[in-house]
Design an enzyme around this catalytic site. Sequence first.
Site, PDB file in Angstrom:
ATOM      1  N   CYS A 157      11.603 -56.390 -47.546  1.00 60.00           N
ATOM      2  CA  CYS A 157      11.350 -55.226 -48.406  1.00 60.00           C
ATOM      3  C   CYS A 157      10.468 -55.555 -49.608  1.00 60.00           C
ATOM      4  O   CYS A 157      10.014 -54.638 -50.304  1.00 60.00           O
ATOM      5  CB  CYS A 157      12.672 -54.639 -48.886  1.00 60.00           C
ATOM      6  N   HIS A 160      13.913 -51.236 -57.679  1.00 57.79           N
ATOM      7  CA  HIS A 160      14.090 -51.282 -56.227  1.00 57.79           C
ATOM      8  C   HIS A 160      15.029 -50.152 -55.804  1.00 57.79           C
ATOM      9  O   HIS A 160      14.766 -49.475 -54.818  1.00 57.79           O
ATOM     10  CB  HIS A 160      14.635 -52.643 -55.813  1.00 57.79           C
ATOM     11  N   GLU A 190      21.091 -54.779 -59.712  1.00 56.41           N
ATOM     12  CA  GLU A 190      19.776 -54.611 -60.328  1.00 56.41           C
ATOM     13  C   GLU A 190      19.908 -54.212 -61.798  1.00 56.41           C
ATOM     14  O   GLU A 190      19.115 -54.629 -62.643  1.00 56.41           O
ATOM     15  CB  GLU A 190      18.951 -53.580 -59.559  1.00 56.41           C
ATOM     16  N   LYS A 224      12.636 -44.167 -54.643  1.00 56.05           N
ATOM     17  CA  LYS A 224      13.235 -44.120 -53.305  1.00 56.05           C
ATOM     18  C   LYS A 224      14.190 -42.933 -53.174  1.00 56.05           C
ATOM     19  O   LYS A 224      14.524 -42.531 -52.065  1.00 56.05           O
ATOM     20  CB  LYS A 224      13.982 -45.422 -53.007  1.00 56.05           C
ATOM     21  N   HIS A 240      13.556 -45.421 -48.382  1.00 55.74           N
ATOM     22  CA  HIS A 240      13.142 -46.829 -48.486  1.00 55.74           C
ATOM     23  C   HIS A 240      12.096 -47.099 -47.414  1.00 55.74           C
ATOM     24  O   HIS A 240      12.429 -47.236 -46.235  1.00 55.74           O
ATOM     25  CB  HIS A 240      14.369 -47.724 -48.303  1.00 55.74           C
ATOM     26  N   PHE A 246      15.456 -58.489 -48.073  1.00 59.91           N
ATOM     27  CA  PHE A 246      16.388 -59.286 -47.279  1.00 59.91           C
ATOM     28  C   PHE A 246      15.885 -60.733 -47.237  1.00 59.91           C
ATOM     29  O   PHE A 246      14.694 -60.990 -47.091  1.00 59.91           O
ATOM     30  CB  PHE A 246      16.458 -58.749 -45.846  1.00 59.91           C
TER      31      PHE A 246
END
Length: 422
Positions: A172, A313, A324, A345, A350, A409
């Site tokens: 990502c 994110h 986060e 997002k 996403h 990831f």
Amino acid sequence: MARKVVVTGMGAVSPLGNSVEEFCEGLKAGKSGIGPITSFDTTGFDVTIAGEVKNFDPTVWIEKKEARKMARFTLLAVAATAQALTDAGLMGEADGEGKRPVKCDPWKTGIVLGNGIGGFDIISESHKKLFDAGPKRMLPLTIPMMIPNEAAGNISMLYGTKGPALTQVTACASGTDALGQALELIRSGRCDVMIAGGTEAPVVPFSIGGFQMLKALSSKRCHEPEKASRPFDTDRDGFVIGEGSGILILESEEHAKNRGAKILAEFAGYGATADAYHITAPDPLGESGAAAVKFAIADAGMKPEDIQYYNAHGTSTEINDPTETKMLKMAFGDHAYKLKISSTKSMTGHCISGGGALEAIACILAIRDGFFPPTINLDNPDPECDLDYVPNKAQYGEITGAASGSLGFGGHNGVVVFRKYS
């Protein structure tokens, strides 16, 4: 001394629209681009929603015979690249073979595209043909259409670039890291112009099924998809997958000024780290993500107080959002509470590798138009997420510094910083 790098063109194909201005208007309006999946029959799936690109016709940007040879993730990138080159004034004249060589030195023009998955649509289709009818019924171009570097290769051929044509794969964070790699290629003098960004087209059964089995996707709001992606809200239950592509044209300041290009923003800094913790979950301490933010701001020669907007994110997952928040407090200190932060997002879903690039574009648009994109569906803020996440409606104010972070990831953290150009 490293050369200053500027942004001279942008292109976007997203769930909010198929141009930069449509994307921008969607952000300002707090519009959701998430809806029921239309690209395949979702019978038997728990997850039936996604952020799909709508009304997409690749033949607007590429000849039909060429489009047939490309996977969807490449077509999205080609469309965004055509927009970005046109915006930058670098799109060349058609040569009669469907190609339009760039109006700059091809040997000093490179490409770095982020892609996490490759041609999942092609993999799925050929896999089915293999087991239903045997190997001789598979698509002849299965291999070149499915590999992640197909997008960079095809763009190089379409637009005649002969510098590096690279593919960044950091899950990502791929789109964000691709921008960072392009920044360094210009700073070093290897290239004067870079086509950089990310692209992804994961809305296929194989991908939805895989993420569903990871328990990563939102499933309890499939009946009201526009409310399913809700970062930093107590009622979040997973991310909504999306597709799209964002492309930036980057140039050395000298090259851009010499040709009289319009300059949209300065690409000021980049930072990257690895969690060294877990294959899917972020490090709960947030130290590595915070370090990436600090490195990017330092790389830009800026201070935390110089950033007014941060595009998070913000996946709308149980673990990511509070982690986060902790990460941003660690990175910005007391300034974290003065910072405007949002997760776009919430509107796009996403978009994996496309996400980081689209979110970088959101930062540049925020600087250009003086607005803070909202985090929609933030109705009941999580007490652990106690920063200013611009709930539900866009806000307006001057922005001279903006940053965007992506967490992938495998523990990949990438952060980019943009500054108002003067």
